[in-house]
Motif scaffolding. Structure first.
Motif, mmCIF file in Angstrom:
data_model
loop_
_atom_site.group_PDB
_atom_site.id
_atom_site.type_symbol
_atom_site.label_atom_id
_atom_site.label_comp_id
_atom_site.label_asym_id
_atom_site.label_seq_id
_atom_site.Cartn_x
_atom_site.Cartn_y
_atom_site.Cartn_z
ATOM 1 N N GLY A 120 19.840 -22.255 -19.427
ATOM 2 C CA GLY A 120 21.029 -22.839 -18.806
ATOM 3 C C GLY A 120 21.398 -24.166 -19.435
ATOM 4 N N ILE A 158 22.925 -23.409 -22.867
ATOM 5 C CA ILE A 158 24.280 -22.877 -22.702
ATOM 6 C C ILE A 158 25.231 -23.993 -22.286
ATOM 7 C CG2 ILE A 158 25.711 -21.362 -21.250
ATOM 8 C CD1 ILE A 158 23.354 -19.368 -21.342
ATOM 9 N N GLY A 159 24.801 -24.851 -21.372
ATOM 10 C CA GLY A 159 25.635 -25.982 -20.959
ATOM 11 C C GLY A 159 25.893 -26.954 -22.092
ATOM 12 N N ALA A 171 28.440 -25.381 -24.387
ATOM 13 C CA ALA A 171 29.776 -25.474 -23.775
ATOM 14 C C ALA A 171 30.304 -26.901 -23.844
ATOM 15 C CB ALA A 171 29.730 -24.996 -22.326
ATOM 16 N N ASN A 210 25.060 -30.647 -17.528
ATOM 17 C CA ASN A 210 25.085 -29.557 -18.509
ATOM 18 C C ASN A 210 24.241 -28.380 -18.038
ATOM 19 O OD1 ASN A 210 26.833 -30.613 -20.386
ATOM 20 N ND2 ASN A 210 25.249 -31.560 -21.603
ATOM 21 N N GLY A 252 25.746 -24.814 -17.221
ATOM 22 C CA GLY A 252 25.214 -23.632 -17.892
ATOM 23 C C GLY A 252 24.818 -22.538 -16.915
ATOM 24 N N SER A 280 27.073 -19.340 -16.411
ATOM 25 C CA SER A 280 26.462 -18.052 -16.714
ATOM 26 C C SER A 280 26.784 -17.034 -15.628
ATOM 27 C CB SER A 280 24.947 -18.216 -16.854
ATOM 28 O OG SER A 280 24.343 -16.971 -17.029
ATOM 29 N N SER A 303 28.118 -15.951 -20.837
ATOM 30 C CA SER A 303 27.601 -17.175 -20.230
ATOM 31 C C SER A 303 28.234 -18.412 -20.848
ATOM 32 C CB SER A 303 26.083 -17.245 -20.385
ATOM 33 O OG SER A 303 25.464 -16.201 -19.668
ATOM 34 N N ILE A 304 28.366 -18.430 -22.163
ATOM 35 C CA ILE A 304 28.986 -19.575 -22.834
ATOM 36 C C ILE A 304 30.459 -19.678 -22.448
ATOM 37 C CG2 ILE A 304 29.681 -20.500 -25.078
ATOM 38 C CD1 ILE A 304 26.999 -19.437 -26.162
ATOM 39 N N ALA A 337 30.594 -21.059 -18.975
ATOM 40 C CA ALA A 337 30.224 -22.473 -18.954
ATOM 41 C C ALA A 337 31.347 -23.342 -19.507
ATOM 42 C CB ALA A 337 28.938 -22.695 -19.747
#
Length: 75
Positions: free
Chosen positions: A4, A7-8, A11, A26, A30, A34, A56-57, A60
């Motif tokens: 997460g 991913i955050g 993003a 973040n 994420g 997601s 997920s991206i 985010a």
């Protein structure tokens, strides 16, 4: 949680808002992103720790844009 955070961070980098949000935000972006991305787009594409990376991206990025918009309006 680590996925997460990554991913955050991705993003935040895409939207150039990551540094202003901080690490904890973040991670939250994420994880929430997601969930949002997979709910809207499904779980296609490569997966890590049960999270489909591409949806997920995208989710985010949507969350980061919304949070940045709200923060900019409140200032």
């Amino acid at each position: 949680m680590l996925v997460g955070a990554v991913i955050g961070a991705i993003a935040g980098g895409i939207t150039s808002q990551g540094k202003s949000m901080g690490c904890a935000a973040n991670i939250i972006a994420g994880l929430v992103g997601s969930s949002l991305g997979q709910a809207l787009l499904g779980d296609w594409g490569p997966q890590v720790a049960g999270m489909a990376i591409i949806p997920s991206i995208i989710g985010a990025v949507i969350i980061v844009w919304i949070v940045a918009f709200i923060i900019s309006k409140s200032n």
